[in-house]
Design an enzyme around this catalytic site. Structure first.
Site, short mmCIF file in Angstrom:
data_model
loop_
_atom_site.label_atom_id
_atom_site.label_comp_id
_atom_site.label_asym_id
_atom_site.label_seq_id
_atom_site.Cartn_x
_atom_site.Cartn_y
_atom_site.Cartn_z
N ASP A 12 128.21 95.57 20.91
CA ASP A 12 127.21 95.23 19.89
C ASP A 12 127.02 96.50 19.06
OD1 ASP A 12 124.68 94.94 18.50
OD2 ASP A 12 124.10 93.38 19.91
N VAL A 14 124.64 97.72 17.55
CA VAL A 14 123.37 98.42 17.70
C VAL A 14 123.54 99.57 18.70
CG1 VAL A 14 122.47 97.13 19.68
CG2 VAL A 14 120.90 98.05 17.95
N SER A 15 124.59 99.51 19.51
CA SER A 15 124.78 100.44 20.62
C SER A 15 125.75 101.57 20.25
CB SER A 15 125.30 99.69 21.84
OG SER A 15 125.97 100.54 22.74
N PRO A 16 125.24 102.81 20.17
CA PRO A 16 126.12 103.92 19.80
C PRO A 16 127.16 104.23 20.87
CG PRO A 16 123.95 104.73 20.42
CD PRO A 16 123.85 103.25 20.39
N SER A 18 128.59 102.04 22.59
CA SER A 18 129.65 101.04 22.36
C SER A 18 130.63 101.55 21.33
CB SER A 18 129.06 99.71 21.88
OG SER A 18 128.28 99.11 22.89
#
Lengths: 224, 212
Positions: A12, A14-16, A18
């Site tokens: 996702d 929104v997840s750094p 990731s």
């Protein structure tokens, strides 16, 4: 069907963390005998389904994150600028629209999924600009090389039942594999699925799939 | 005072990830220009002070832990057998007494802290002290000291020191870099720790295996 080792990354934007994992796995395409599958999912749904909470909801973890993210960005050779209003990005707005848009693209034009996702991470985690409104989605898509026709198609498809169901199903697939956060990497090994949480299990992932870890910048830097 | 790079590890033997980090840092003594300081603390106190909860309190994390710990143990070249009753070990019994005993030893006989801690990780309680090479006299001394105000205060102070540095779990590694303290949580930041202190990460078994 493929003879290569299948490695999936559920992510996702929104997840750094990731982003670190996603970029690293993409870099390893020439180095590992791997078929990399990009699986956009919805981290908000993962939190709900697993009973977990984002680390930033704990004050000590939130403070630690600020430092850890900068160091990790340096380590992975990526730029990172913390959003001024992280809560706004993560909670108030969230990324349901962004992930639906990426899903819509991935369903019909998967050749753009990688670049589109990278552009979304840049918006949120380098430029601190919106990645949820149609104008923002369009701008990121243009930068990813998508034509006007393809962009319009995805913008109208993103709110369809098919796209919403797909995003929900991929999220559930991750939950069924034990997911409680992002990134979530699943390697298919001897007919079994091995799951790895986070962007800090690469040496162990390599060990498990029988490949060699050469650090975050393979071929560019020998630093591990 | 030392010219070497100071690296401290705050640890509690209830934490298997602390063991991976502890063993790895000990292995790196000949490889890094580092002064390694072993800091026994109390993870239960860290949880209380930071408002965090152990990962095992979430069902999905607990299940993931079982797999992750085995793979990490393989990776770090250590044996690991999950306690049959993990909740019993971690919550019902807890490790306040163990950490007090280690603190008592560390205060008077710090030459045994490393081996004693390793033995505790290998086998909680029982013959750990004898296996660490401590004499009967030293063992008796530590057993009587462990409930003293001095030992309790020291363990509390070290735990608070970690909390003041932003700690919310174990292991917690603190490197002194240019007069600043850089904190690292977990046993999975070694390549980044190396980058920050200007050393080279050679994998979990330096000199024994080139596997990273």
């Amino acid at each position: 069907m493929t003879n290569k080792k299948v490695v999936e990354i559920f992510f996702d934007v929104v997840s750094p963390y990731s982003r670190f994992a996603f970029e690293t796995l993409c870099r390893y395409r020439p180095h590992w005998d791997m078929e990399l599958r990009l699986r956009p999912f919805f981290l908000g749904g993962v939190m709900q389904g697993s009973g977990n909470k984002p680390p930033a909801t704990n004050a000590s973890k939130a403070a630690y994150l600020m430092t850890d993210l900068q160091r990790c960005a340096d380590y992975f050779g990526l730029e990172l600028r913390q959003p001024q209003n992280f809560w706004d990005v993560m909670v108030t707005k969230g990324t349901i629209k962004t992930q639906r848009f990426i899903t819509a693209v991935d369903l019909k034009h998967p050749q753009f999924t990688e670049q589109l996702s990278k552009e979304m991470w840049k918006r949120i985690w380098e430029q601190d600009i919106d990645a949820t409104e149609p104008a923002s989605l369009k701008e990121a898509a243009q930068k990813a090389g998508m034509s006007e026709a393809v962009i319009d198609d995805a913008l109208s498809a993103m709110n369809s039942a098919e796209v919403k169901d797909t995003l929900r199903a991929v999220t559930q697939e991750a939950l069924d594999l034990g997911c409680f956060g992002a990134p979530f990497i699943v390697a298919h090994v001897n007919g079994k699925k091995e799951a790895f949480f986070g962007a800090d299990r690469f040496p162990i992932l390599a060990m498990v799939i029988g490949e060699t870890w050469k650090g975050p910048l393979p071929g560019k830097s020998s630093r591990l």
